[in-house]
Design an enzyme around this catalytic site. Structure first.
Site, PDB file in Angstrom:
ATOM      1  N   ASN A 145       0.821  -1.214   0.000  1.00 31.80           N
ATOM      2  CA  ASN A 145       0.000   0.000   0.000  1.00 31.80           C
ATOM      3  C   ASN A 145       0.851   1.259   0.000  1.00 31.80           C
ATOM      4  O   ASN A 145       1.994   1.249   0.448  1.00 31.80           O
ATOM      5  CB  ASN A 145      -0.942  -0.002   1.211  1.00 31.80           C
ATOM      6  CG  ASN A 145      -1.944  -1.124   1.116  1.00 31.80           C
ATOM      7  OD1 ASN A 145      -2.131  -1.687   0.041  1.00 31.80           O
ATOM      8  ND2 ASN A 145      -2.565  -1.468   2.223  1.00 31.80           N
TER       9      ASN A 145
ATOM     10  N   ASP B 103      -0.618   4.188   1.208  1.00 30.28           N
ATOM     11  CA  ASP B 103      -1.513   5.112   1.916  1.00 30.28           C
ATOM     12  C   ASP B 103      -1.012   5.558   3.282  1.00 30.28           C
ATOM     13  O   ASP B 103      -1.674   6.332   3.968  1.00 30.28           O
ATOM     14  CB  ASP B 103      -2.914   4.497   2.053  1.00 30.28           C
ATOM     15  CG  ASP B 103      -2.889   3.141   2.769  1.00 30.28           C
ATOM     16  OD1 ASP B 103      -1.962   2.877   3.556  1.00 30.28           O
ATOM     17  OD2 ASP B 103      -3.817   2.344   2.545  1.00 30.28           O
TER      18      ASP B 103
ATOM     19  N   HIS C 261       5.925  -0.971  -2.779  1.00 28.92           N
ATOM     20  CA  HIS C 261       5.411  -0.283  -3.976  1.00 28.92           C
ATOM     21  C   HIS C 261       5.564   1.232  -3.853  1.00 28.92           C
ATOM     22  O   HIS C 261       4.887   1.986  -4.542  1.00 28.92           O
ATOM     23  CB  HIS C 261       3.948  -0.660  -4.240  1.00 28.92           C
ATOM     24  CG  HIS C 261       3.811  -2.051  -4.796  1.00 28.92           C
ATOM     25  ND1 HIS C 261       2.595  -2.670  -4.989  1.00 28.92           N
ATOM     26  CD2 HIS C 261       4.744  -2.947  -5.203  1.00 28.92           C
ATOM     27  CE1 HIS C 261       2.797  -3.889  -5.487  1.00 28.92           C
ATOM     28  NE2 HIS C 261       4.088  -4.089  -5.622  1.00 28.92           N
TER      29      HIS C 261
ATOM     30  N   CYS D  61      15.235  16.675 -13.379  1.00 30.79           N
ATOM     31  CA  CYS D  61      16.393  17.145 -12.588  1.00 30.79           C
ATOM     32  C   CYS D  61      16.498  16.454 -11.233  1.00 30.79           C
ATOM     33  O   CYS D  61      17.398  16.747 -10.457  1.00 30.79           O
ATOM     34  CB  CYS D  61      16.340  18.664 -12.405  1.00 30.79           C
ATOM     35  SG  CYS D  61      15.031  19.201 -11.272  1.00 30.79           S
TER      36      CYS D  61
ATOM     37  N   CYS E  14       7.872  20.650 -12.495  1.00 30.03           N
ATOM     38  CA  CYS E  14       8.945  21.086 -11.596  1.00 30.03           C
ATOM     39  C   CYS E  14       9.146  22.602 -11.730  1.00 30.03           C
ATOM     40  O   CYS E  14       9.373  23.093 -12.840  1.00 30.03           O
ATOM     41  CB  CYS E  14      10.225  20.342 -11.970  1.00 30.03           C
ATOM     42  SG  CYS E  14      11.663  20.871 -11.050  1.00 30.03           S
TER      43      CYS E  14
ATOM     44  N   GLY F 184      -5.340  -8.990   3.315  1.00 35.95           N
ATOM     45  CA  GLY F 184      -5.909  -8.119   2.289  1.00 35.95           C
ATOM     46  C   GLY F 184      -5.120  -8.031   1.003  1.00 35.95           C
ATOM     47  O   GLY F 184      -5.015  -6.950   0.426  1.00 35.95           O
ATOM     48  N   SER F 185      -4.620  -9.160   0.540  1.00 40.89           N
ATOM     49  CA  SER F 185      -3.933  -9.141  -0.756  1.00 40.89           C
ATOM     50  C   SER F 185      -4.407 -10.315  -1.600  1.00 40.89           C
ATOM     51  O   SER F 185      -4.511 -11.438  -1.106  1.00 40.89           O
ATOM     52  CB  SER F 185      -2.413  -9.225  -0.572  1.00 40.89           C
ATOM     53  OG  SER F 185      -1.793  -9.248  -1.843  1.00 40.89           O
ATOM     54  N   SER F 186      -4.653 -10.036  -2.887  1.00 40.73           N
ATOM     55  CA  SER F 186      -5.071 -11.111  -3.791  1.00 40.73           C
ATOM     56  C   SER F 186      -3.894 -12.044  -4.096  1.00 40.73           C
ATOM     57  O   SER F 186      -4.090 -13.127  -4.631  1.00 40.73           O
ATOM     58  CB  SER F 186      -5.601 -10.510  -5.093  1.00 40.73           C
ATOM     59  OG  SER F 186      -4.588  -9.744  -5.720  1.00 40.73           O
TER      60      SER F 186
ATOM     61  N   ASN G  66      -8.190 -12.800   4.425  1.00 38.85           N
ATOM     62  CA  ASN G  66      -8.566 -12.131   3.170  1.00 38.85           C
ATOM     63  C   ASN G  66     -10.045 -12.372   2.888  1.00 38.85           C
ATOM     64  O   ASN G  66     -10.594 -13.410   3.276  1.00 38.85           O
ATOM     65  CB  ASN G  66      -7.720 -12.670   2.000  1.00 38.85           C
ATOM     66  CG  ASN G  66      -7.646 -11.680   0.859  1.00 38.85           C
ATOM     67  OD1 ASN G  66      -7.259 -10.537   1.047  1.00 38.85           O
ATOM     68  ND2 ASN G  66      -8.051 -12.093  -0.331  1.00 38.85           N
TER      69      ASN G  66
HETATM   70  P1  NAD Z   1      -5.785  -6.421  -4.803  1.00 36.37           P
HETATM   71  O1  NAD Z   1      -6.744  -5.356  -5.198  1.00 36.37           O
HETATM   72  O2  NAD Z   1      -5.162  -7.282  -5.803  1.00 36.37           O
HETATM   73  O3  NAD Z   1      -6.396  -7.386  -3.707  1.00 36.37           O
HETATM   74  C1  NAD Z   1      -7.019  -6.930  -2.584  1.00 36.37           C
HETATM   75  C2  NAD Z   1      -7.511  -8.170  -1.832  1.00 36.37           C
HETATM   76  O4  NAD Z   1      -8.051  -7.720  -0.605  1.00 36.37           O
HETATM   77  C3  NAD Z   1      -8.581  -8.949  -2.587  1.00 36.37           C
HETATM   78  O5  NAD Z   1      -8.219 -10.307  -2.628  1.00 36.37           O
HETATM   79  C4  NAD Z   1      -9.846  -8.716  -1.743  1.00 36.37           C
HETATM   80  O6  NAD Z   1     -10.667  -9.856  -1.682  1.00 36.37           O
HETATM   81  C5  NAD Z   1      -9.266  -8.432  -0.388  1.00 36.37           C
HETATM   82  N1  NAD Z   1     -10.084  -7.570   0.446  1.00 36.37           N
HETATM   83  C6  NAD Z   1     -10.864  -6.535   0.067  1.00 36.37           C
HETATM   84  N2  NAD Z   1     -11.429  -5.971   1.146  1.00 36.37           N
HETATM   85  C7  NAD Z   1     -10.998  -6.671   2.211  1.00 36.37           C
HETATM   86  C8  NAD Z   1     -11.224  -6.572   3.613  1.00 36.37           C
HETATM   87  N3  NAD Z   1     -12.015  -5.628   4.125  1.00 36.37           N
HETATM   88  N4  NAD Z   1     -10.615  -7.461   4.430  1.00 36.37           N
HETATM   89  C9  NAD Z   1      -9.819  -8.429   3.923  1.00 36.37           C
HETATM   90  N5  NAD Z   1      -9.573  -8.575   2.609  1.00 36.37           N
HETATM   91  C10 NAD Z   1     -10.146  -7.707   1.771  1.00 36.37           C
HETATM   92  O7  NAD Z   1      -4.742  -5.656  -3.962  1.00 36.37           O
HETATM   93  P2  NAD Z   1      -3.264  -5.944  -3.842  1.00 36.37           P
HETATM   94  O8  NAD Z   1      -3.007  -7.411  -3.928  1.00 36.37           O
HETATM   95  O9  NAD Z   1      -2.832  -5.217  -2.665  1.00 36.37           O
HETATM   96  O10 NAD Z   1      -2.623  -5.289  -5.149  1.00 36.37           O
HETATM   97  C11 NAD Z   1      -3.061  -4.091  -5.726  1.00 36.37           C
HETATM   98  C12 NAD Z   1      -1.986  -3.031  -5.867  1.00 36.37           C
HETATM   99  O11 NAD Z   1      -2.604  -1.775  -5.879  1.00 36.37           O
HETATM  100  C13 NAD Z   1      -1.060  -2.997  -4.719  1.00 36.37           C
HETATM  101  O12 NAD Z   1       0.145  -3.252  -5.246  1.00 36.37           O
HETATM  102  C14 NAD Z   1      -1.078  -1.581  -4.155  1.00 36.37           C
HETATM  103  O13 NAD Z   1       0.166  -0.992  -4.404  1.00 36.37           O
HETATM  104  C15 NAD Z   1      -2.044  -0.831  -4.971  1.00 36.37           C
HETATM  105  N6  NAD Z   1      -3.150  -0.195  -4.203  1.00 36.37           N
HETATM  106  C16 NAD Z   1      -2.907   0.401  -3.006  1.00 36.37           C
HETATM  107  C17 NAD Z   1      -3.942   0.971  -2.279  1.00 36.37           C
HETATM  108  C18 NAD Z   1      -3.657   1.594  -0.949  1.00 36.37           C
HETATM  109  O14 NAD Z   1      -2.547   2.094  -0.740  1.00 36.37           O
HETATM  110  N7  NAD Z   1      -4.597   1.557  -0.015  1.00 36.37           N
HETATM  111  C19 NAD Z   1      -5.243   0.929  -2.772  1.00 36.37           C
HETATM  112  C20 NAD Z   1      -5.463   0.327  -4.031  1.00 36.37           C
HETATM  113  C21 NAD Z   1      -4.390  -0.247  -4.712  1.00 36.37           C
END
Ligand code: NAD
Length: 255
Positions: free
Chosen positions: A105, A107, A122, A133, A155, A195-197, A221
């Site tokens: 993330n 954020d 990321h 620059c 810039c 929370g990651s796919s 997840n």
């Molecule tokens: P993804 O979108 O591929 O997967 C998110 C996963 O989280 C999904 O499998 C979903 O089922 C699950 N999910 C959704 N809500 C949930 C909850 N409340 N509790 C538990 N699980 C939950 O996200 P990713 O794998 O992190 O990859 C997307 C890319 O996008 C990342 O690399 C990131 O850099 C970027 N991104 C970041 C933000 C942020 O900073 N908040 C937001 C959107 C995307």
């Protein structure tokens, strides 16, 4: 096994682990009001990644990236850490068990929750740089350019394109941060994935490394992931609900 039993097993895994590493993705911040990319209603439905999030397209149409950034930024500014972020802060600050968070993330919510060691593989939206620059900008400076209607921001020193220090598709992940992340996974006795796919590479190679090196794995997840079959415990549900339940069960086990 029902969810209650899985929560108890998760708490037991945490209890017997002393070097825990967390790996988090966009899903952990969904309950803070920041949508993920891939879920229905996620950002990709509105912003085609090939158009809005590749480095090659950024160089041709930077205004597209900055338009998406502006929407994400407004959510990030108002978002607060949710109970899942706070549970990870408790695991570090109260129990001393969580040693580092590796996050995809951008954020900043883990740091705002209080965690002190966060590897942002990321990158971050907190800083930006001029691609011509290399002048560095803090978040607030770039936000001021955006608020003045400068999309894309340029810039003030050389008129070059400004880009946040986040990783777009087609860009290398920061080598030193990825190296540290690998070392932390190797040092860990438990990897907690939230929370990651687990479909975005090379980031998803870190959970694979944990599997290959025989680490204990806990996954929380909302949907099934390709790693669930390797996990000691995989709990399907909302992180902001599940993580506090695991923490309160841990508290009962420890006291
Ligand atoms: P993804 O979108 O591929 O997967 C998110 C996963 O989280 C999904 O499998 C979903 O089922 C699950 N999910 C959704 N809500 C949930 C909850 N409340 N509790 C538990 N699980 C939950 O996200 P990713 O794998 O992190 O990859 C997307 C890319 O996008 C990342 O690399 C990131 O850099 C970027 N991104 C970041 C933000 C942020 O900073 N908040 C937001 C959107 C995307």
């Amino acid at each position: 096994m029902n969810q209650e039993d899985k929560i108890k097993q998760a708490a037991e895994l945490i209890k017997k682990s002393n070097y825990i590493v967390a790996f988090t993705g966009a899903g952990i911040s969904v309950e803070s009001g920041i949508p993920d990319f891939r879920s229905p209603g996620g950002l990709w439905e509105k912003y085609n990644p090939n158009e809005y999030a590749t480095y090659s397209n950024f160089l041709i149409h930077p205004e597209k990236y900055w338009t998406m950034h502006k929407e994400l930024r407004d959510m990030v500014i108002t978002a607060q850490p949710n109970p899942a972020h706070l549970a990870l802060a408790t695991l570090e600050l109260e129990y001393g068990k969580l040693k580092v968070i590796i996050t995809q993330n951008v954020d900043f919510l883990h740091s705002r929750a209080g965690n002190t060691k966060v590897l942002e593989i990321h990158g971050t939206t907190q800083t930006s740089r001029c691609l011509s620059c290399d002048k560095r900008f803090h978040f607030t400076e770039v936000e001021a350019f955006l608020d003045q209607g400068q999309i894309p921001p340029r810039c003030p020193q050389c008129e070059g394109l400004i880009k946040t220090n986040t990783i777009l598709f087609g860009e290398q992940l920061p080598y030193d941060v990825m190296e540290q992340a690998r070392e932390e996974v190797i040092a860990a006795d438990l990897l907690i994935i939230i929370g990651s796919s687990l479909t975005v590479y090379p980031a998803a190679a870190l959970p694979s490394l944990a599997v290959q090196t025989g680490k204990r794995i806990l996954i929380v997840n909302r949907e099934i992931t390709p790693m669930d079959i390797y996990a000691n415990v995989a709990i399907r549900g909302m992180a902001g609900i599940i993580m506090p339940k695991i923490l309160s069960t841990l508290k009962e086990l420890i006291n």
